[in-house]
Design an enzyme around this catalytic site. Structure first.
Site, short mmCIF file in Angstrom:
data_model
loop_
_atom_site.label_atom_id
_atom_site.label_comp_id
_atom_site.label_asym_id
_atom_site.label_seq_id
_atom_site.Cartn_x
_atom_site.Cartn_y
_atom_site.Cartn_z
N LYS A 156 8.82 58.58 35.11
CA LYS A 156 10.28 58.41 34.95
C LYS A 156 10.93 58.88 36.23
O LYS A 156 10.46 59.84 36.86
CB LYS A 156 10.75 59.29 33.77
CG LYS A 156 12.18 59.03 33.30
CD LYS A 156 12.46 59.89 32.07
CE LYS A 156 13.88 59.72 31.58
NZ LYS A 156 14.19 58.35 31.15
N GLY A 157 11.99 58.20 36.64
CA GLY A 157 12.68 58.66 37.86
C GLY A 157 14.02 57.99 37.98
O GLY A 157 14.45 57.30 37.05
N SER A 158 14.64 58.14 39.14
CA SER A 158 15.97 57.54 39.34
C SER A 158 15.83 56.01 39.29
O SER A 158 16.76 55.30 39.00
CB SER A 158 16.51 57.96 40.71
OG SER A 158 15.57 57.57 41.72
N TYR A 159 14.61 55.54 39.56
CA TYR A 159 14.37 54.09 39.60
C TYR A 159 14.35 53.47 38.21
O TYR A 159 14.65 52.32 38.01
CB TYR A 159 13.02 53.81 40.28
CG TYR A 159 11.89 54.57 39.64
CD1 TYR A 159 11.22 54.04 38.55
CD2 TYR A 159 11.53 55.84 40.08
CE1 TYR A 159 10.21 54.74 37.92
CE2 TYR A 159 10.51 56.55 39.47
CZ TYR A 159 9.86 56.00 38.38
OH TYR A 159 8.85 56.68 37.75
N ASP A 175 10.69 58.04 51.63
CA ASP A 175 10.75 58.93 50.46
C ASP A 175 9.39 59.55 50.16
O ASP A 175 8.95 59.60 49.01
CB ASP A 175 11.27 58.16 49.23
CG ASP A 175 11.87 59.10 48.19
OD1 ASP A 175 12.16 58.63 47.07
OD2 ASP A 175 12.03 60.31 48.50
N LYS A 193 6.16 49.33 35.82
CA LYS A 193 7.43 49.93 36.22
C LYS A 193 8.53 49.01 35.70
O LYS A 193 8.52 47.81 35.97
CB LYS A 193 7.50 50.06 37.74
CG LYS A 193 8.76 50.74 38.27
CD LYS A 193 8.63 50.94 39.77
CE LYS A 193 9.89 51.45 40.40
NZ LYS A 193 9.75 51.62 41.86
N VAL A 220 8.18 54.16 33.95
CA VAL A 220 6.87 53.52 34.10
C VAL A 220 6.14 53.69 32.77
O VAL A 220 6.10 54.80 32.23
CB VAL A 220 6.05 54.17 35.23
CG1 VAL A 220 4.67 53.52 35.34
CG2 VAL A 220 6.79 54.03 36.56
N ILE A 237 4.75 56.87 31.08
CA ILE A 237 3.91 57.77 31.89
C ILE A 237 4.62 58.23 33.15
O ILE A 237 4.12 59.08 33.88
CB ILE A 237 2.56 57.09 32.26
CG1 ILE A 237 2.79 55.73 32.95
CG2 ILE A 237 1.68 56.92 31.03
CD1 ILE A 237 1.52 55.05 33.41
C1 LIG Z 1 -1.17 60.86 33.66
O1 LIG Z 1 -1.45 59.55 33.97
C2 LIG Z 1 -0.58 58.84 34.74
C3 LIG Z 1 -1.07 57.72 35.39
C4 LIG Z 1 -0.23 56.97 36.21
C5 LIG Z 1 1.11 57.33 36.36
C6 LIG Z 1 1.97 56.48 37.24
O2 LIG Z 1 1.51 55.43 37.72
C7 LIG Z 1 3.33 56.88 37.57
C8 LIG Z 1 4.17 56.17 38.41
N1 LIG Z 1 3.74 54.97 38.98
C9 LIG Z 1 4.41 54.24 39.95
C10 LIG Z 1 5.71 54.55 40.38
C11 LIG Z 1 6.32 53.77 41.39
O3 LIG Z 1 7.59 54.01 41.86
C12 LIG Z 1 8.27 55.14 41.36
C13 LIG Z 1 5.63 52.71 41.96
C14 LIG Z 1 6.24 51.88 43.05
O4 LIG Z 1 7.36 51.37 42.87
O5 LIG Z 1 5.58 51.72 44.08
C15 LIG Z 1 4.35 52.39 41.54
C16 LIG Z 1 3.74 53.16 40.54
CL1 LIG Z 1 2.12 52.78 40.01
C17 LIG Z 1 1.60 58.45 35.71
C18 LIG Z 1 0.77 59.22 34.89
#
Ligand SMILES: COc1ccc(C(=O)/C=C\Nc2cc(OC)c(C(=O)O)cc2Cl)cc1
Length: 293
Positions: A23-26, A157, A44, A29, A21
């Site tokens: 995606k990134g440089s990290y 960020d 994550k 997820v 759900i």
């Molecule tokens: C369409 O429905 C969706 C529902 C939830 C998501 C979603 O949660 C995406 C990223 N989540 C996160 C990323 C994080 O870092 C990059 C961290 C952190 O490290 O703090 C925490 C979270 Cl939760 C996406 C689509």
């Protein structure tokens, strides 16, 4: 312990990992279903090997004359991020539920509450937020950042893709991967970290001197509010040096469309002052005419 069940889903302890759900440089997820509480979470997934490789841990250190401190353990960065996440507790900050870190495994799993609407907006977009949406979400960002600064944490960020939206239309600030803790009144930063289009001019100068962490977050909040309303960033260039030049010298320009009211344009201009000493502070932002309209 990870294993694969009959349908080919990866099982991780009590979690069933499902679709990707985020995606990134990290890293990535994934949606994760917890059979114990019949609840979905955001998982994550970080690869320790990748983190170590990216940190240049195994590269020959530059021939530094004299002592120079040894490179920090790259996993320390992640453990610092986790320590920050465990410490913070605020309605506008993501909630870390647990960390699955099996020393035998390469992957490190961070389980977060699932915020069902995901990222508040994707940039660039032809359909930016309405002024009303931007106003409501931006007020949440102010409260979240105010809390972090009070806890002596600089996020570093702030950008739309790190702002998640929950079912009640509230913003949750995510990704403390490059954040800094400080002591005293403000962080005195010298490194550049974060996302280029959201970096303040003072962080791009080659001068040796340090710059304020709090003012850096305010700048990124200004770029974020511009993105909310216009659908793209105020400074863009295909080349990083072109981008830096624009951030350092170009004025903030608002397009003909969408038509924005003067108060919101004024507060964006106040957040995007090139000189951090002239830039609006968070306490001033909280009583700004547009923010309190
Ligand atoms: C369409 O429905 C969706 C529902 C939830 C998501 C979603 O949660 C995406 C990223 N989540 C996160 C990323 C994080 O870092 C990059 C961290 C952190 O490290 O703090 C925490 C979270 Cl939760 C996406 C689509």
């Amino acid at each position: 312990v990870s294993r694969t069940d009959s349908q080919g889903y990866v099982q991780l302890n009590q979690y069933t990992l499902k679709d990707e759900i985020g995606k990134g440089s990290y890293g990535i997820v994934k949606l994760a279903y917890n059979e114990e509480d019949d609840t979905h979470y955001a998982m994550k997934i970080l690869s320790k090997k990748k983190l170590i490789k990216r940190s240049g841990f195994f590269k020959k250190p530059p021939a530094r004359e004299g002592k120079g401190k040894p490179p920090p353990n790259p996993l320390e960065k992640v453990y610092r991020e986790i320590a920050i996440l465990k410490k913070v507790d605020h309605p506008n900050i993501v909630r870390l539920v647990e960390v699955l870190d099996d020393p035998e495994e390469d992957n490190l799993y961070m389980v977060f509450t699932l915020y069902t609407k995901g990222e508040v907006m994707v940039v660039p977009t032809e359909n930016p937020l309405t002024e009303q949406e931007a106003w409501s979400y931006f007020r949440d960002v102010i409260l979240g950042i105010e809390y972090l600064h009070y806890q002596k944490i600089i996020h570093r960020d702030v950008k739309p893709s790190n702002l998640l939206l929950d079912n009640n239309g509230h913003i949750k600030i995510a990704d403390f991967g490059v954040s800094n803790e400080f002591t005293g009144g403000d962080a005195l930063l010298s490194s550049t970290a974060g996302t280029p289009a959201f970096m303040p001019p003072e962080s791009l100068k080659d001068s040796r001197d340090t710059y304020s962490g709090k003012a850096m977050d305010i700048w990124a909040m200004g770029v974020t509010l511009y993105c909310f309303l216009i659908g793209r960033c105020p400074f863009q260039d295909e080349y990083i040096l072109g981008l830096h030049k624009k951030i350092l010298t170009d004025p903030v320009v608002f397009p003909e469309k969408p038509v924005l009211n003067d108060d919101v344009k004024e507060v964006i201009i106040q957040m995007l002052k090139k000189d951090p000493h002239e830039r609006i502070t968070l306490p001033q932002l909280k009583v700004n005419k547009w923010v309190t309209r």
